[in-house]
Motif scaffolding. Structure first.
Motif, mmCIF file in Angstrom:
data_model
loop_
_atom_site.group_PDB
_atom_site.id
_atom_site.type_symbol
_atom_site.label_atom_id
_atom_site.label_comp_id
_atom_site.label_asym_id
_atom_site.label_seq_id
_atom_site.Cartn_x
_atom_site.Cartn_y
_atom_site.Cartn_z
ATOM 1 N N ASP A 102 -86.035 -11.098 -62.234
ATOM 2 C CA ASP A 102 -85.835 -12.450 -62.735
ATOM 3 C C ASP A 102 -86.645 -12.657 -64.002
ATOM 4 O O ASP A 102 -87.696 -12.036 -64.200
ATOM 5 C CB ASP A 102 -86.239 -13.466 -61.670
ATOM 6 N N LEU B 235 -91.333 -17.122 -66.693
ATOM 7 C CA LEU B 235 -91.417 -18.557 -66.971
ATOM 8 C C LEU B 235 -91.644 -18.768 -68.460
ATOM 9 O O LEU B 235 -92.596 -18.227 -69.028
ATOM 10 C CB LEU B 235 -92.571 -19.164 -66.162
ATOM 11 N N PHE C 10 -89.973 -16.538 -60.787
ATOM 12 C CA PHE C 10 -90.204 -16.036 -62.146
ATOM 13 C C PHE C 10 -91.050 -14.768 -62.040
ATOM 14 O O PHE C 10 -92.172 -14.795 -61.530
ATOM 15 C CB PHE C 10 -90.921 -17.085 -62.992
ATOM 16 N N SER D 26 -94.704 -13.055 -64.771
ATOM 17 C CA SER D 26 -95.332 -14.357 -65.084
ATOM 18 C C SER D 26 -96.687 -14.448 -64.399
ATOM 19 O O SER D 26 -96.846 -15.069 -63.340
ATOM 20 C CB SER D 26 -94.424 -15.505 -64.619
#
Length: 424
Positions: free
Chosen positions: A20, A23, A204, A207
């Motif tokens: 993913d 952020l 996220f 991050s």
């Protein structure tokens, strides 16, 4: 070039998994979870299912740390005998904690079934007595367990019956727990990730949480964004001290190393472990091992007390494997890797809160099952039922002595002494 710490059988066998995005903005949530291992992922699933707006921050990729590289052993209970736990916290709290810890196995199985997680799940765990006195201790523990938890939760294994479960010599009996087992930890972590996202959690990766600002609400900042939330939950295990130095004093990061042999074939693999159970022993510096879904032996053993890994992990661990399984002398080692385990002084998980900052760490080798329990207990607490969370807070803990600079040498001295006692 192969990374000596990340040359993992789990990575090689889990398949591709898209990360993913990190952020990149300032967002809000009910709870910000820091850490994408079993604890954080289980909390994300349970809290999102309970209706909370959940954000999870992972500094690397989901399952990058201990949750994606551990032995995969599902060992019910705590890393402390039930009799000792009751001496520590009293009979009423101790019994409640024992029952709660034993529920972790059913919670993990329920998660696997509910979310259709393919993680090579197998049943059974046997704990072997390295010394005669250890077997006498296990006899008392099984009798106590029968009274407390019901007959059949644990089965005493006589020295002459060990080979029904695992084909090794030199042990003095053991305890077989049918409700124990083993799984592919990285596949389980990725399955929890899918479940969390399906429930509405925002995840996220890449991050790293750089700072936490506390107040009426907490603000967690990364290099490229921030999360403002009612609560922050630190699910970083061995890395907790970087963000919460006070809580971090209660755990110590310890390096652990695992090897995976070439595929042995079903007949040869089952000759090693006929029960296909996960196996561990009672040494302070323990051996633990199991078979993989493709009939490799996954073995961990030996001790090392510096933060630098061995130059050749396979060469470091292999002698411990051959001591138990000399018939594998000519067997190729295909993978060798390592990772960090967070332990506490009393080997019980350290779970608590400081205002609206919550934390859970220090599973001390029992994290495959307990982490799912803790994630669900956190969601219960946020919904208003804090009974189980309060039980964990009643466990007394001591910080490792010496502060940040002296914790490691103090711990190393204790480990060296315990390793010497193993050999004696």
């Amino acid at each position: 070039m192969r990374d000596p710490l990340n040359d993992s059988y789990y990575i090689a066998s889990a398949g591709e998994c898209a990360a993913d995005a990190p952020l990149m903005s300032d967002i809000k949530a009910d709870i910000c979870i820091i850490g994408g291992g079993f604890t954080g992922l289980s909390a994300a699933v349970a809290c999102a299912e309970a209706g909370f707006d959940v954000v999870l921050l992972e500094s690397e990729q989901i399952g990058f740390a201990a949750s994606g590289r551990n032995g995969g052993q599902m060992i019910p209970g705590f890393n402390m005998a039930a009799t000792d736990l009751i001496k520590l916290v009293g009979e009423d709290v101790g019994q409640q904690l024992c029952h709660l810890a034993m529920s972790a196995r059913d919670r993990v199985h329920a998660r696997i079934e509910r979310h259709n997680i393919d993680c090579d799940l197998q049943h059974g765990h046997i704990h072997l007595a390295a010394k005669k006195n250890d077997f006498a201790y296990l006899e008392d523990e099984v009798a106590f367990s029968d009274r407390l938890l019901g007959v059949g939760e644990a089965v005493l294994v006589a020295p002459t019956d060990i080979d029904r479960y695992v084909n090794v010599s030199g042990y003095h009996g053991g305890v077989y727990v049918p409700k124990g087992g083993h799984l592919h930890p990285l596949k389980y972590a990725r399955g929890l990730k899918r479940a969390a996202k399906s429930a509405g959690a925002r995840i996220f990766e890449g991050s790293r949480a750089a700072s936490i600002t506390e107040g009426e609400k907490v603000v967690v900042r990364t290099i490229s964004g921030s999360v403002t939330a009612r609560y922050v939950f630190l699910a970083c295990d061995a890395e907790t001290g970087d963000l919460a130095p006070k809580a971090g004093r209660y755990t110590m990061p310890v390096l652990n190393y695992i090897i995976a042999t070439e595929p042995l074939g079903e007949e040869r693999a089952r000759a090693l472990i006929p029960s296909n159970a996960a196996v561990s022993d009672s040494k302070f510096v323990l051996n633990y091992f199991r078979l993989s879904a493709d009939n490799r032996l996954l073995f961990a053993g030996g001790e090392k007390y510096t933060p630098k890994p061995p130059e050749d992990i396979a060469a470091f661990v292999r002698p411990y494997m051959l001591k138990l399984f000399p018939q594998l002398l000519d067997t190729r080692i295909d993978y060798a890797w390592g990772g960090t385990v967070g332990i506490t002084v009393n080997r019980l998980p350290h779970i608590g809160r400081e205002g609206n900052k919550l934390f859970a760490h220090g599973y001390s080798g029992q994290g495959v099952l307990l982490t799912t329990l803790v994630g669900e207990v956190l969601a219960e607490m946020l919904k208003g039922d804090s009974r189980n969370f309060n039980l964990f807070e009643k466990i007394p803990h001591r910080a490792f002595p010496g502060g940040k600079l002296l914790r490691t040498p103090t711990y190393v001295a204790g480990m060296l002494y315990s390793a010497m006692m193993d050999r004696l």
